[in-house]
Design an enzyme around this catalytic site. Sequence first.
Site, PDB file in Angstrom:
ATOM      1  N   HIS A  72       0.856  -1.192   0.000  1.00 17.90           N
ATOM      2  CA  HIS A  72       0.000   0.000   0.000  1.00 17.90           C
ATOM      3  C   HIS A  72       0.890   1.240   0.000  1.00 17.90           C
ATOM      4  CE1 HIS A  72      -4.202  -1.507   1.332  1.00 17.90           C
ATOM      5  NE2 HIS A  72      -3.588  -2.437   0.619  1.00 17.90           N
ATOM      6  N   TYR A 200      -9.397   5.752   7.018  1.00 17.63           N
ATOM      7  CA  TYR A 200      -9.567   6.163   8.421  1.00 17.63           C
ATOM      8  C   TYR A 200     -10.610   7.277   8.438  1.00 17.63           C
ATOM      9  CZ  TYR A 200      -5.195   3.772   9.719  1.00 17.63           C
ATOM     10  OH  TYR A 200      -4.208   2.830   9.969  1.00 17.63           O
ATOM     11  N   PRO A 292      -4.609   0.893  18.561  1.00 15.84           N
ATOM     12  CA  PRO A 292      -4.252   0.346  17.238  1.00 15.84           C
ATOM     13  C   PRO A 292      -4.397   1.351  16.087  1.00 15.84           C
ATOM     14  CG  PRO A 292      -6.293  -0.597  18.038  1.00 15.84           C
ATOM     15  CD  PRO A 292      -5.743   0.216  19.154  1.00 15.84           C
ATOM     16  N   LYS A 296       0.765   0.454  15.147  1.00 21.96           N
ATOM     17  CA  LYS A 296       2.123   0.425  15.706  1.00 21.96           C
ATOM     18  C   LYS A 296       2.378  -0.726  16.664  1.00 21.96           C
ATOM     19  CE  LYS A 296       3.388   3.507  13.254  1.00 21.96           C
ATOM     20  NZ  LYS A 296       3.890   2.776  12.116  1.00 21.96           N
ATOM     21  N   TYR A 384       3.810   6.722  10.084  1.00 25.57           N
ATOM     22  CA  TYR A 384       2.978   5.569   9.740  1.00 25.57           C
ATOM     23  C   TYR A 384       3.796   4.463   9.077  1.00 25.57           C
ATOM     24  CZ  TYR A 384      -1.292   3.046   8.524  1.00 25.57           C
ATOM     25  OH  TYR A 384      -2.284   2.092   8.447  1.00 25.57           O
TER      26      TYR A 384
END
Length: 389
Positions: A72, A200, A292, A296, A384
């Site tokens: 991704h 998200y 979550p 991480k 990220y």
Amino acid sequence: MKTQVAIIGGGPAGLLLAQLLHVRGIDSIVLERRSRAHVLGRIRAGVLEQGLVRLLEAAGCADRLHAEGHVHHGTLIAHADRVFRIDFSALTGSPVVVYGQTEVTRDLYAARDAARGRTEFEVEAVTIHGADTDAPQVSYAVGGEARRIECDFVAGCDGFHGVSRRTIPDTVRREFEKVYPFGWLGILSETPPVSEELIYANSERGFALCSMRNPRLSRYYIQCAPGERAEDWSDAAFWDELRRRLPADTAAALVTGPSIEKSIAPLRSFVCEPMRWGRLFLCGDAAHIVPPTGAKGLNTAASDVHYLWHALCDHYLNGCDDGIDRYSGRALARVWKAERFSWWFSGLLHRFPDQSAFDLKMQAAELEFLRTNTAAQQALAENYVGLPY
Ligand code: FAS
Ligand code: PHB
């Protein structure tokens, strides 16, 4: 029994450490409280940083990951019916890989079997003795039979509810915790993901996340109140609530189906300092927990394993203990950055019961700044995809 490293916990941290030590000729025994089937039945993380990918390659366990994992190059963020993209690869030069933790654990168990590594399942009464001496031991029982391991080092990879952390005396151990006023209700469904990349979403009804495991297996989460029970949510109720929290065109495209797993995870930030006491080293959830949101948890367990693996190799192969002495400080330096990012990203995307009108305006302004500012997007992307080890 004797070994060089006794590893408590047969989850991803313990198994990854065991396999990395094996490829350098260092012996270990893994003690796991549950059955292998139970461990492999857990549905948890889904996003791997490149650091973890490289460790799995070093462990000789990355073939299926490269064949079945999905690279991704970015993620989508939805707020107030607007969707914008964070381009990880353009901003950092690095993508992430979507490949379930369950599959990582399966690959690691397969490698342990091939290496004929010693793993004891369904152990009980695990106790660490003499961690602050040069000859630690681990006692336990299996099938009612008492056993004891003599070892050089103990790796506490037994998760948040394990025994390792509590072996560090209360007078030495410092714990830092933040409990969030919500949890995540997650489901797994054999349906095509609604989007090629993760979404998200910050909606007025609360957070939602659209993720996946493969083109036929979707993973979705919605923020829920603390204390809610998964069994109180019908599939229909979950899908309806998820749709309400997504942009209209995304909701319209959502393919629903029966859940094949449904669970609620509480959200907390937690760190134990130090991560070493004598010859005991804590790795992964045994030492720290993150919400979550930033994906991480598993990835920070991996960086702990990286530091401990190199420290133990330096000890055994080079007679140098600098890595062992620096382990806790090095691991914690990265842990706290992961804690900060996970806390920040959770604060940005969730709705808090005590949020004032001003707080909501700040959250909206932060999301608008993120949508329109490259530096802000670069900061998110670098965290990220994973900060350097
Ligand atoms: P684990 O908890 O995975 O493994 C510890 C192992 O030790 C377990 O198998 C346990 O049975 C064993 N054990 C415990 N006590 C023992 C004892 N006394 N003796 C022997 N063995 C013992 N992270 C993400 O990045 N994204 C997510 O979406 C996400 N979702 C999560 C959902 C839930 C419900 C939970 C609990 C965690 C989630 N995480 C997520 C975090 C998770 O992925 C962890 O970071 C990851 O499992 C860490 O791996 P370990 O440190 O190996 O700990
Ligand atoms: C998941 O797919 O389970 C997942 C992905 C990203 C997260 C958390 C969970 O931030």
